[in-house]
Design a protein around this motif. Structure first.
Motif, PDB file in Angstrom:
ATOM      1  N   HIS A   1      27.241  53.891  29.150  1.00  0.00           N
ATOM      2  CA  HIS A   1      26.374  52.992  29.904  1.00  0.00           C
ATOM      3  C   HIS A   1      27.222  52.084  30.780  1.00  0.00           C
ATOM      4  O   HIS A   1      28.344  51.733  30.422  1.00  0.00           O
ATOM      5  CB  HIS A   1      25.542  52.122  28.950  1.00  0.00           C
ATOM      6  CG  HIS A   1      24.365  52.827  28.342  1.00  0.00           C
ATOM      7  ND1 HIS A   1      23.104  52.724  28.850  1.00  0.00           N
ATOM      8  CD2 HIS A   1      24.281  53.654  27.276  1.00  0.00           C
ATOM      9  CE1 HIS A   1      22.264  53.449  28.106  1.00  0.00           C
ATOM     10  NE2 HIS A   1      22.949  54.031  27.145  1.00  0.00           N
TER      11      HIS A   1
ATOM     12  N   HIS B   1      25.544  57.888  25.036  1.00  0.00           N
ATOM     13  CA  HIS B   1      25.765  57.778  26.480  1.00  0.00           C
ATOM     14  C   HIS B   1      26.915  56.844  26.804  1.00  0.00           C
ATOM     15  O   HIS B   1      27.241  55.959  26.023  1.00  0.00           O
ATOM     16  CB  HIS B   1      24.509  57.229  27.177  1.00  0.00           C
ATOM     17  CG  HIS B   1      23.229  57.867  26.754  1.00  0.00           C
ATOM     18  ND1 HIS B   1      22.266  57.189  26.045  1.00  0.00           N
ATOM     19  CD2 HIS B   1      22.775  59.131  26.911  1.00  0.00           C
ATOM     20  CE1 HIS B   1      21.251  58.007  25.801  1.00  0.00           C
ATOM     21  NE2 HIS B   1      21.531  59.198  26.291  1.00  0.00           N
TER      22      HIS B   1
ATOM     23  N   ILE C   1      22.451  54.536  32.310  1.00  0.00           N
ATOM     24  CA  ILE C   1      23.215  55.678  31.807  1.00  0.00           C
ATOM     25  C   ILE C   1      24.090  56.257  32.919  1.00  0.00           C
ATOM     26  O   ILE C   1      23.584  56.672  33.955  1.00  0.00           O
ATOM     27  CB  ILE C   1      22.264  56.759  31.256  1.00  0.00           C
ATOM     28  CG1 ILE C   1      21.566  56.241  30.000  1.00  0.00           C
ATOM     29  CG2 ILE C   1      23.030  58.045  30.952  1.00  0.00           C
ATOM     30  CD1 ILE C   1      20.477  57.169  29.476  1.00  0.00           C
TER      31      ILE C   1
HETATM   32 CU   LIG Z   1      22.179  55.195  25.760  1.00  0.00          CU
END
Ligand SMILES: [Cu+2]
Length: 217
Positions: free
Chosen positions: A87, A85, A123
């Motif tokens: 972030h 991800h 996220i």
């Molecule tokens: Cu993550």
């Protein structure tokens, strides 16, 4: 008459090509201010005894409103998908960080998602290989890149995600997933259930942050 119209269309098409060719050439010598590229090293989040992974990432904001994210990593649990991800904090520029010493606040030996989030934020984008890139895709393990038999992973995707684009200069890239007990899969025997989603049956192994890197490096 019909022939003339066709000829006119051909002329218009030809001059359109010429115009776009000139525009491309201009971009080569005069990059748009909207093009921005950021590259960072990715460092291990867990104790070295749990994972010795390492890697690098490049985040590029493109003038067409898309964002490109590239990840190169090694030392990951092999033959398994790794959730990844961007972030950060969606809003005014906020520089976050990677989990440092003391991140394992419950002292269970692992840095979990809830323990990492205060450092690197929520996220902003899920780095899937296809389909959606939002928060709902955070654990879509069938659409995350898979490390090869040597634990090497290469990822590159150009996608539309307004939140990621707006915060491209302040995000952290986080790669998740460690097969703690070396069973060849993410299972509950490795480290129990993910603290993030109690009662879900999701193995902690699948969500465990492995690598982190970004503006705070
Ligand atoms: Cu993550």
């Amino acid at each position: 008459m019909k022939f003339r119209l066709l000829s006119l269309a051909a002329v218009v098409t030809a001059s359109t090509f010429a115009a776009s060719g000139a525009a491309v050439a201009a971009h080569d010598t005069n990059p748009s201010a909207k093009v921005a590229s950021y590259s960072y090293g990715l460092n291990t989040v867990q104790a070295p005894t749990i994972s010795g992974a390492e890697g690098s990432t490049r985040i590029t904001s493109l003038p067409n409103g898309k964002i490109r994210v590239q990840v190169e990593a090694s030392g990951l649990s092999p033959n398994l998908p790794h959730a990844m991800h961007l972030h950060g904090v969606d809003g005014p520029a906020t520089d976050m960080a990677c989990p440092g010493a003391g991140a394992d606040s419950d002292g269970d030996g692992f840095v979990s998602v809830p323990e990492g989030a205060p450092f690197y934020g929520g996220i902003l984008a899920s780095l899937t290989t296809s389909g959606g890139t939002g928060g709902a895709d955070a654990l879509a393990l069938d659409r995350f890149p898979v490390a090869d038999a040597d634990g090497h992973l290469t990822y590159s995707r150009t996608f539309t995600n307004d939140s990621a684009l707006a915060n491209a200069d302040t995000v952290q890239v986080v790669v998740h997933g460690i097969d703690v007990n070396g069973s060849g899969t993410y299972d509950l025997d490795g480290a129990g259930e993910a603290p993030l989603v109690p009662g879900s049956g999701v193995p902690f192994e699948a969500t465990m942050p492995v690598l982190c890197g970004g503006v705070a490096n």
